[in-house]
Design an enzyme around this catalytic site. Structure first.
Site, mmCIF file in Angstrom:
data_model
loop_
_atom_site.group_PDB
_atom_site.id
_atom_site.type_symbol
_atom_site.label_atom_id
_atom_site.label_comp_id
_atom_site.label_asym_id
_atom_site.label_seq_id
_atom_site.Cartn_x
_atom_site.Cartn_y
_atom_site.Cartn_z
ATOM 1 N N TYR A 242 0.922 -1.079 -0.002
ATOM 2 C CA TYR A 242 0.051 0.186 0.032
ATOM 3 C C TYR A 242 0.984 1.409 -0.063
ATOM 4 O O TYR A 242 1.630 1.651 1.055
ATOM 5 C CB TYR A 242 -0.881 0.207 1.269
ATOM 6 C CG TYR A 242 -1.684 -1.239 1.257
ATOM 7 C CD1 TYR A 242 -2.007 -1.925 0.257
ATOM 8 C CD2 TYR A 242 -2.230 -1.411 2.530
ATOM 9 C CE1 TYR A 242 -3.032 -3.044 0.223
ATOM 10 C CE2 TYR A 242 -3.346 -2.666 2.859
ATOM 11 C CZ TYR A 242 -3.410 -3.421 1.686
ATOM 12 O OH TYR A 242 -4.339 -4.364 1.665
ATOM 13 N N HIS B 95 0.535 -11.932 1.055
ATOM 14 C CA HIS B 95 -0.346 -10.941 0.567
ATOM 15 C C HIS B 95 -0.944 -11.803 -0.764
ATOM 16 O O HIS B 95 -2.218 -11.598 -1.440
ATOM 17 C CB HIS B 95 0.130 -9.709 0.077
ATOM 18 C CG HIS B 95 -1.007 -8.666 -0.087
ATOM 19 N ND1 HIS B 95 -0.514 -7.309 -0.009
ATOM 20 C CD2 HIS B 95 -2.333 -8.507 -0.416
ATOM 21 C CE1 HIS B 95 -1.642 -6.550 -0.313
ATOM 22 N NE2 HIS B 95 -2.632 -7.320 -0.497
ATOM 23 N N SER C 190 -12.868 -5.373 1.651
ATOM 24 C CA SER C 190 -14.090 -4.634 0.665
ATOM 25 C C SER C 190 -15.365 -5.232 1.067
ATOM 26 O O SER C 190 -16.236 -5.283 0.260
ATOM 27 C CB SER C 190 -13.712 -4.969 -0.830
ATOM 28 O OG SER C 190 -12.514 -4.458 -1.228
ATOM 29 N N PRO C 191 -15.836 -5.164 2.303
ATOM 30 C CA PRO C 191 -16.980 -5.711 2.765
ATOM 31 C C PRO C 191 -18.278 -4.679 2.362
ATOM 32 O O PRO C 191 -19.224 -5.023 2.638
ATOM 33 C CB PRO C 191 -16.793 -5.385 4.453
ATOM 34 C CG PRO C 191 -15.867 -4.389 4.581
ATOM 35 C CD PRO C 191 -14.887 -4.456 3.419
ATOM 36 N N ARG D 161 -16.162 -2.001 -2.333
ATOM 37 C CA ARG D 161 -15.579 -0.950 -2.868
ATOM 38 C C ARG D 161 -16.096 0.165 -3.224
ATOM 39 O O ARG D 161 -16.199 0.971 -4.071
ATOM 40 C CB ARG D 161 -14.745 -1.542 -3.986
ATOM 41 C CG ARG D 161 -13.846 -2.509 -4.019
ATOM 42 C CD ARG D 161 -13.125 -2.854 -5.259
ATOM 43 N NE ARG D 161 -12.605 -4.256 -5.196
ATOM 44 C CZ ARG D 161 -11.404 -4.700 -4.639
ATOM 45 N NH1 ARG D 161 -10.674 -3.455 -4.131
ATOM 46 N NH2 ARG D 161 -10.788 -5.525 -4.628
ATOM 47 N N GLY D 162 -17.424 0.623 -2.306
ATOM 48 C CA GLY D 162 -18.306 1.670 -2.317
ATOM 49 C C GLY D 162 -19.419 1.525 -2.952
ATOM 50 O O GLY D 162 -20.238 2.611 -3.043
ATOM 51 N N PHE D 163 -19.728 0.435 -3.579
ATOM 52 C CA PHE D 163 -20.945 0.101 -4.277
ATOM 53 C C PHE D 163 -22.170 0.167 -3.093
ATOM 54 O O PHE D 163 -23.135 0.614 -3.484
ATOM 55 C CB PHE D 163 -20.823 -1.006 -5.127
ATOM 56 C CG PHE D 163 -22.242 -1.728 -5.551
ATOM 57 C CD1 PHE D 163 -22.895 -1.016 -6.391
ATOM 58 C CD2 PHE D 163 -22.655 -2.802 -4.987
ATOM 59 C CE1 PHE D 163 -24.211 -1.656 -6.798
ATOM 60 C CE2 PHE D 163 -24.140 -3.217 -5.398
ATOM 61 C CZ PHE D 163 -24.765 -2.587 -6.332
#
Length: 329
Positions: free
Chosen positions: A56, A122, A201-202, A205-207
């Site tokens: 990251y 990872h 990403s629970p 990713r913003g959806f």
């Protein structure tokens, strides 16, 4: 709902904090001061599980977490990752034992700590036997550099192979209403082996919060540009799924983001979501999901509304898909 959940030997907050987007992946990151404020607010609100990685920001995120949270190191469980890093400005997957050990040494310096609580591979470098990579991480445990070993984006079969070499404390994979791949095999295998399941990403990713409407406005460096689900035609179809989800949220008296996180928490005590955000307001909203109770009927309606057959578009593009080992529908 339990006030804490088990992450191997650690008891942590049911919802942790994924730190990636404070430095990486979704366009321009927040300023260092704003990122620091968010990390400290998370700690103040009771978050005791912070997740970062060498990848990251090519080390910048570990350095941020170290600079801000090192004075409070005794108050939280620290997770980071190796096996995928930045080399000469390029993302490289390298699971060779010597590389993993060198990455760990650099991470310890950036994180300003003597030991990393949970250290993930990872990505599985498929040119290196998983037994060799996990064996090296086991040696880091024996050397006192890390306390526990995790894997990210691997299949149930790979998890079993790895677990036979050294106990795997946690497996991390994307999981949400719109990404149900873990339900094929990994969730049950984690439960069987006593391995915690960490859901990245629970909120999709913003959806799932329902506030992201115009995907054409993504920053040039936003990784969602390359994800088929966020292609304009697919995304327009996916947005239609949220009408029914919003009805359930209204019944439950919560926001769409809270509903999405509560759905995950209800899926099993061994599941630990780690939503990321750059907004303190969203952080506070997310953490309040632990107070949301859903009925069996509401859970069933959500399962019927959003799943792998109703979502348009693949999770990753073809090139990225070759780099992961997860089961796919």
């Amino acid at each position: 709902m339990s006030p804490t959940r088990s992450l191997g030997p650690f008891q942590v907050s049911p919802i942790g904090l994924g730190c990636m987007n404070l430095s990486h992946a979704y366009g321009v990151p927040p300023s260092p001061d704003d990122a620091a404020s968010l990390l400290l607010r998370a700690l103040e609100l009771g978050v005791t599980h912070f997740d970062t990685a060498a990848l990251y920001g090519f080390g910048a995120n570990e350095a941020l977490v170290g600079r801000v949270l090192a004075p409070h190191r005794h108050r939280f469980t620290l997770a980071s990752k190796c096996g995928m890093t930045g080399v000469d400005g390029q993302r490289v997957i390298d699971g060779r034992p010597k590389t993993l050990k060198a990455t760990c040494e650099a991470a310890l310096k950036r994180l300003r700590t003597d030991v990393i609580d949970l250290y993930y591979l990872h990505r599985w470098d498929q040119s290196v036997p998983i037994e060799d990579s996990v064996g090296a991480l086991g040696e880091l445990v024996e050397a006192g550099k890390i306390r526990a070993v995790g894997l990210s984006e691997v299949s149930a079969a790979t998890l079993r192979r790895a677990h036979a070499v050294f106990p795997i404390t946690a497996l991390q994979t994307e999981y949400s209403l719109w990404t149900r791949n873990p339900e094929i095999a990994v969730l049950d295998t984690c439960r069987e082996l006593g391995t915690a399941f960490v859901a990245f990403s629970p909120v999709a990713r913003g959806f799932l919060p329902g506030t992201l409407r115009d995907v054409s406005a993504f920053d040039a460096k936003d990784i969602r540009r390359a994800m088929p689900r966020f292609a304009p035609a697919n995304y327009a179809e996916n947005l239609r799924l949220l009408d029914g989800v919003a009805e359930v949220a209204r019944e439950a008296g919560c926001t769409l983001a809270q509903l999405s996180l509560a759905w995950l928490l209800h899926r099993g005590e061994h599941i630990l979501p780690i939503p990321g955000t750059t907004s303190v307001a969203h952080l506070e909203e997310n953490l309040a999901a632990t107070r949301v109770t859903l009925t069996p009927a509401q859970l069933q309606r959500l399962n019927t509304l959003v799943h792998h057959d109703t979502v348009r578009g693949a999770r990753y593009n073809a090139a990225t898909q070759t780099e992961i080992d997860t089961e796919e529908f």
